[in-house]
Design a protein around this motif. Structure first.
Motif, PDB file in Angstrom:
ATOM      1  N   THR A 116       0.817  -1.176  -0.005  1.00 47.97           N
ATOM      2  CA  THR A 116      -0.029   0.078  -0.132  1.00 47.97           C
ATOM      3  C   THR A 116       0.983   1.133  -0.112  1.00 47.97           C
ATOM      4  OG1 THR A 116      -0.190  -0.123   2.417  1.00 47.97           O
ATOM      5  CG2 THR A 116      -2.026  -1.222   1.257  1.00 47.97           C
ATOM      6  N   LYS A 117       0.463   2.189  -0.503  1.00 48.88           N
ATOM      7  CA  LYS A 117       1.305   3.424  -0.894  1.00 48.88           C
ATOM      8  C   LYS A 117       1.255   4.315   0.624  1.00 48.88           C
ATOM      9  CE  LYS A 117       1.781   7.453  -3.511  1.00 48.88           C
ATOM     10  NZ  LYS A 117       2.295   7.875  -5.005  1.00 48.88           N
ATOM     11  N   ALA A 118       2.330   4.802   0.789  1.00 49.79           N
ATOM     12  CA  ALA A 118       2.471   5.294   2.386  1.00 49.79           C
ATOM     13  C   ALA A 118       1.981   6.667   2.117  1.00 49.79           C
ATOM     14  CB  ALA A 118       3.883   5.596   2.622  1.00 49.79           C
ATOM     15  N   ARG A 119       1.150   7.442   3.084  1.00 51.76           N
ATOM     16  CA  ARG A 119       0.685   8.607   2.881  1.00 51.76           C
ATOM     17  C   ARG A 119       0.899   9.306   4.271  1.00 51.76           C
ATOM     18  NH1 ARG A 119      -3.559   8.618  -1.071  1.00 51.76           N
ATOM     19  NH2 ARG A 119      -3.853   6.377  -2.049  1.00 51.76           N
ATOM     20  N   GLY A 120       0.902  10.649   4.265  1.00 50.67           N
ATOM     21  CA  GLY A 120       1.164  11.549   5.216  1.00 50.67           C
ATOM     22  C   GLY A 120       2.409  11.198   6.221  1.00 50.67           C
ATOM     23  N   GLU A 151       3.677   8.706   7.342  1.00 46.16           N
ATOM     24  CA  GLU A 151       4.341   7.509   7.069  1.00 46.16           C
ATOM     25  C   GLU A 151       5.276   7.687   5.836  1.00 46.16           C
ATOM     26  OE1 GLU A 151       3.334   2.443   5.866  1.00 46.16           O
ATOM     27  OE2 GLU A 151       1.962   4.094   6.748  1.00 46.16           O
ATOM     28  N   ALA A 152       4.749   8.429   4.865  1.00 43.82           N
ATOM     29  CA  ALA A 152       5.482   8.801   3.605  1.00 43.82           C
ATOM     30  C   ALA A 152       6.541   9.446   4.114  1.00 43.82           C
ATOM     31  CB  ALA A 152       4.656   9.379   2.674  1.00 43.82           C
TER      32      ALA A 152
END
Length: 77
Positions: free
Chosen positions: A44-48, A50-51
């Motif tokens: 899953t693509k990291a967002r916020g 976490e990214a």
């Protein structure tokens, strides 16, 4: 110059460890051996936050490696 790079390497090491520990856990350790966990290997693509933490970790590790290579080059002379 060697002492400065050695100090920078130590500081980068501590900061990298702290950043790695601050990253949120992706899954519970109890689900690792559970066969019903179908989402275990999904990416899953990291967002916020976490990214940002992933990018910061990558940058810190790259800087750490560059300083370490610089120390090797300086110490070999």
């Amino acid at each position: 110059m060697y002492q400065i790079l050695l100090t920078v390497l130590l500081v980068l090491s501590v900061i990298t460890v702290v950043v790695i520990f601050l990253q949120p856990a992706k899954n519970q350790s109890s689900n690792v051996f559970d066969a019903s966990s179908g989402a275990l290997f999904e990416r899953t693509k990291a967002r916020g936050f976490e990214a940002v933490m992933q990018r910061l970790t990558a940058i810190l590790v790259l800087l750490w490696m560059l300083v370490a290579v610089g120390l090797v080059i300086i110490s070999s002379k």
